[in-house]
Every structure is written in C-alpha cells, then in structure tokens.
Write a protein that holds these residues in place. Sequence first.
Motif, PDB file in Angstrom:
ATOM      1  N   TYR A  44       0.770  -1.296   0.022  1.00 39.69           N
ATOM      2  CA  TYR A  44       0.080   0.030   0.073  1.00 39.69           C
ATOM      3  C   TYR A  44       0.866   1.475   0.042  1.00 39.69           C
ATOM      4  N   ARG A  63       0.145   4.228  -2.270  1.00 39.44           N
ATOM      5  CA  ARG A  63      -0.900   3.865  -3.395  1.00 39.44           C
ATOM      6  C   ARG A  63      -2.302   4.604  -2.530  1.00 39.44           C
ATOM      7  N   GLU A 102      -6.230   4.199  -6.608  1.00 37.44           N
ATOM      8  CA  GLU A 102      -5.118   3.348  -6.864  1.00 37.44           C
ATOM      9  C   GLU A 102      -4.780   2.411  -5.849  1.00 37.44           C
ATOM     10  N   ASN A 103      -5.463   2.604  -4.824  1.00 37.57           N
ATOM     11  CA  ASN A 103      -5.309   1.337  -3.597  1.00 37.57           C
ATOM     12  C   ASN A 103      -6.222   0.143  -4.190  1.00 37.57           C
TER      13      ASN A 103
END
Length: 166
Positions: free
Chosen positions: A109, A112, A116-117
């Motif tokens: 993670y 992000r 985007e995560n």
Amino acid sequence: MKKLSPFMPAHERILAHSKLNPETGCIEYQGWKSNGGYGVVRVSGTKGGKRKASMAHRVVFAAIVGPIPTDKNVLHKCDNPSCVNVAHLFLGTQLENVRDCAAKGRRRYSGRKGEENHKAKLTESAVLDIRASLKNGVTQNALAAKYAVTQELISRVKLRKAWKHI
C-alpha cells in the motif's frame, strides 16, 4: 523429502530440506512455508519441551551467526523469503525492515492513495459527493447504504481520516 532424525539440530534439519539455487546463490527452504513464502519449522520451545513454529531463516541465523537480539529482525539482502543462506541475511530494526521492504517494492500500500489502492471501496467522485451531501444534511447511514459501505467509512471520509488527500 527424506526422513531426518528428530534429535538433529533444527538448523541442520532446515539445511537438509533446502536446495541451492545456482543462479542466485540462495539456499531455498523446501518445507512448510507461510503465506508470505517464509520457511516455517517446528523447534523445541522453552516451556515443557513443547514444539513451536519458528521462521527457518531466523533459526539458521541464530545457530550459525549467534543469538538474535529481541529488538532486531533478520532481513534478506536477496529479497527471497525462503532463503536460509546466512550470507544473504542481516540484522535490522523493525523500521529498517519496513524501509527495506518499501525500497524493494514489496509494500503493498506504499504510496497508493484513493482509487490506486486495490482495496478502495469508493471513487474520488463518490468521496466528493459524500462530503457535499453531508454538508446538505444527508445522514451518514443514508450515504453508507447508497454507496454500499459502512457508516464508519462515511465518518472517516467526513473527518478526513480516509481520503484525506482530496
């Protein structure tokens, strides 16, 4: 795998169940592995002789290099979690471990945010709509139902604990 004596030291059992990767120099443990790919072995515990699960690379490191301080982790230079080659292992703090992980691109993670995560349940436009709706008196529970998320997530969006970058 061949059957080994239960009286053999744990690190010798680990090495006997490992295979050299000639391309990398890694000695890769072939036995039981964790979800993260780390070798896991059963070793004698300290309470009543019960056996406990331990990480293979830590067992080998402690047996060959020496005791591992309680405030240290055993890290991999090679970035191969199943490697038990002590030449590829080194001691580091938890912070160094996290930084090493991020530097090698393994932090899932790291950096992000938002959409985007891969775990994101909302979109940027949904977050903006949620914040505007809350200002207009729509309840958190109504927004949670509309976006199929928990009221807690709506609260975290409102308080900018989630999606704070927008």
